[in-house]
Design a protein around this motif. Sequence first.
Motif, PDB file in Angstrom:
ATOM      1  N   UNK A 122       7.919 -40.036  29.597  1.00 35.75           N
ATOM      2  CA  UNK A 122       8.578 -39.765  28.317  1.00 35.75           C
ATOM      3  C   UNK A 122       9.779 -40.660  28.058  1.00 35.75           C
ATOM      4  N   UNK A 123      10.251 -41.381  29.072  1.00 36.10           N
ATOM      5  CA  UNK A 123      11.404 -42.235  28.872  1.00 36.10           C
ATOM      6  C   UNK A 123      11.802 -42.955  30.140  1.00 36.10           C
ATOM      7  N   UNK A 124      12.760 -43.852  29.989  1.00 38.87           N
ATOM      8  CA  UNK A 124      13.252 -44.670  31.092  1.00 38.87           C
ATOM      9  C   UNK A 124      14.749 -44.477  31.215  1.00 38.87           C
ATOM     10  N   UNK A 125      15.219 -44.195  32.418  1.00 41.03           N
ATOM     11  CA  UNK A 125      16.647 -44.084  32.688  1.00 41.03           C
ATOM     12  C   UNK A 125      17.073 -45.189  33.635  1.00 41.03           C
ATOM     13  N   UNK A 126      18.222 -45.793  33.370  1.00 40.66           N
ATOM     14  CA  UNK A 126      18.697 -46.912  34.180  1.00 40.66           C
ATOM     15  C   UNK A 126      20.138 -46.681  34.609  1.00 40.66           C
ATOM     16  N   UNK A 127      20.380 -46.783  35.891  1.00 43.93           N
ATOM     17  CA  UNK A 127      21.733 -46.783  36.422  1.00 43.93           C
ATOM     18  C   UNK A 127      22.120 -48.218  36.708  1.00 43.93           C
ATOM     19  N   UNK A 128      23.149 -48.724  36.020  1.00 48.14           N
ATOM     20  CA  UNK A 128      23.537 -50.135  36.134  1.00 48.14           C
ATOM     21  C   UNK A 128      25.012 -50.250  36.503  1.00 48.14           C
ATOM     22  N   UNK A 146       8.632 -49.765  24.164  1.00 49.33           N
ATOM     23  CA  UNK A 146       8.379 -48.863  23.046  1.00 49.33           C
ATOM     24  C   UNK A 146       8.535 -47.387  23.440  1.00 49.33           C
ATOM     25  N   UNK A 147       9.590 -47.098  24.170  1.00 49.47           N
ATOM     26  CA  UNK A 147       9.947 -45.711  24.485  1.00 49.47           C
ATOM     27  C   UNK A 147      11.449 -45.632  24.659  1.00 49.47           C
ATOM     28  N   UNK A 148      11.990 -44.430  24.671  1.00 47.65           N
ATOM     29  CA  UNK A 148      13.433 -44.238  24.781  1.00 47.65           C
ATOM     30  C   UNK A 148      13.939 -44.724  26.134  1.00 47.65           C
ATOM     31  N   UNK A 149      15.058 -45.443  26.075  1.00 49.53           N
ATOM     32  CA  UNK A 149      15.703 -45.955  27.284  1.00 49.53           C
ATOM     33  C   UNK A 149      17.153 -45.489  27.290  1.00 49.53           C
ATOM     34  N   UNK A 150      17.573 -44.884  28.397  1.00 48.05           N
ATOM     35  CA  UNK A 150      18.947 -44.392  28.532  1.00 48.05           C
ATOM     36  C   UNK A 150      19.616 -45.153  29.666  1.00 48.05           C
ATOM     37  N   UNK A 151      20.765 -45.753  29.376  1.00 48.83           N
ATOM     38  CA  UNK A 151      21.475 -46.559  30.366  1.00 48.83           C
ATOM     39  C   UNK A 151      22.815 -45.905  30.679  1.00 48.83           C
ATOM     40  N   UNK A 152      23.157 -45.849  31.953  1.00 46.32           N
ATOM     41  CA  UNK A 152      24.418 -45.269  32.393  1.00 46.32           C
ATOM     42  C   UNK A 152      24.916 -46.073  33.583  1.00 46.32           C
ATOM     43  N   UNK A 153      26.208 -46.041  33.810  1.00 44.72           N
ATOM     44  CA  UNK A 153      26.765 -46.643  35.027  1.00 44.72           C
ATOM     45  C   UNK A 153      26.039 -46.088  36.242  1.00 44.72           C
ATOM     46  N   UNK A 154      25.753 -46.948  37.229  1.00 43.14           N
ATOM     47  CA  UNK A 154      24.921 -46.541  38.359  1.00 43.14           C
ATOM     48  C   UNK A 154      25.518 -45.400  39.183  1.00 43.14           C
ATOM     49  N   UNK A 155      26.815 -45.459  39.426  1.00 46.93           N
ATOM     50  CA  UNK A 155      27.446 -44.388  40.204  1.00 46.93           C
ATOM     51  C   UNK A 155      27.492 -43.088  39.398  1.00 46.93           C
ATOM     52  N   UNK A 156      27.685 -43.196  38.079  1.00 43.08           N
ATOM     53  CA  UNK A 156      27.610 -42.007  37.228  1.00 43.08           C
ATOM     54  C   UNK A 156      26.225 -41.385  37.295  1.00 43.08           C
ATOM     55  N   UNK A 157      25.200 -42.240  37.260  1.00 42.88           N
ATOM     56  CA  UNK A 157      23.829 -41.745  37.348  1.00 42.88           C
ATOM     57  C   UNK A 157      23.591 -41.059  38.689  1.00 42.88           C
ATOM     58  N   UNK A 158      24.109 -41.633  39.768  1.00 42.62           N
ATOM     59  CA  UNK A 158      23.965 -41.016  41.084  1.00 42.62           C
ATOM     60  C   UNK A 158      24.668 -39.661  41.128  1.00 42.62           C
TER      61      UNK A 158
END
Length: 320
Positions: free
Chosen positions: A66-72, A106-118
């Motif tokens: 349903x979507x992609x999440x990225x910790x960067x 072609x799907x929702x992508x959510x990006x967050x700081x990597x340590x925040x994501x952890x």
Amino acid sequence: MAKNEKFAVGVDLGGTSIKLGIVSPDGHIEEKISVDTCASEGPAAVIRQIKKGISQLLSTNANKVQGIGIGAPGIVALKKGTVENPPNLPGWGKIHLGKILEEKFRMKVFVENDANAAAVGEFIFGAGRKLDSFVMVTLGTGVGGGIIVNRELFRGEYGGAGEIGHISIDMNGAPCNCGSIGCIEAYLGNRYLIQRVLHQLPNHPDSRINSMIQGDAEQLTPLIISKAAEQNDAYALAVIDEFARYLGCALASVANMLDIPNFIVGGGVSGFGERLYTLTQKTMIERVLVPLKDRISLKPSKLKNDAGIQGASALVFMRR
């Protein structure tokens, strides 16, 4: 996989490798892969690697995601999915990573700081589930931090809160990739740690580390140091002890500033084991304000090296 259950792709973007996984809503990783970051080749190469990894996972799971999440790493603007000046990704500046990947997949992508994501991953799936407030510390190529306050992620005014790695512990200390001096990352980040050990090794000819790497500097990793310490190698133990004292000093400052006594530590170098946690906590207790001394709690990540993947996937589940 459950027939009607929707999953997420979680991407943990590191300075050395990109870890990706297909994750269920309860945090279970169904499939996991890793690709080289190729950071030295610039942002286009890194983005190509991210696309390569995601495409590999979606090749057999696209209809279930349903979507992609990225910790960067770096400062992230949530609305635009923009990653700004990540310290261990040369040449990035400001990259609209979320938009680039949404156009590709072609799907929702959510990006967050990597340590925040952890931190989100530990809060939802791991060691922080029963805590109202805690600080997540990630030890890897860099040193990151994520802050949960009253069961919500604290991002700061511009999204850069929690950059523990760039607390200076020595105003005349070692230069850091971020451009400052004496940052804790310049002592504990993988690259800096390895450089320091290689510089010191000639003074420790009896260390087991020498026989383990057999004169090949490329073979030296935190895992080698850990294995030598397990064999009671005096120099390897001293490296871990110094690492713990540096970390304890930095985290004591964080505890004093935030009035948060609970810390969760993850990332590859956290594999230094119980000795690291014991001495880090001891150093923190020695240096925090008196009201906090009896409250300091330091524990390992329950999600271990998967915290980044699971945390990134949680960004999708939180916003679906």
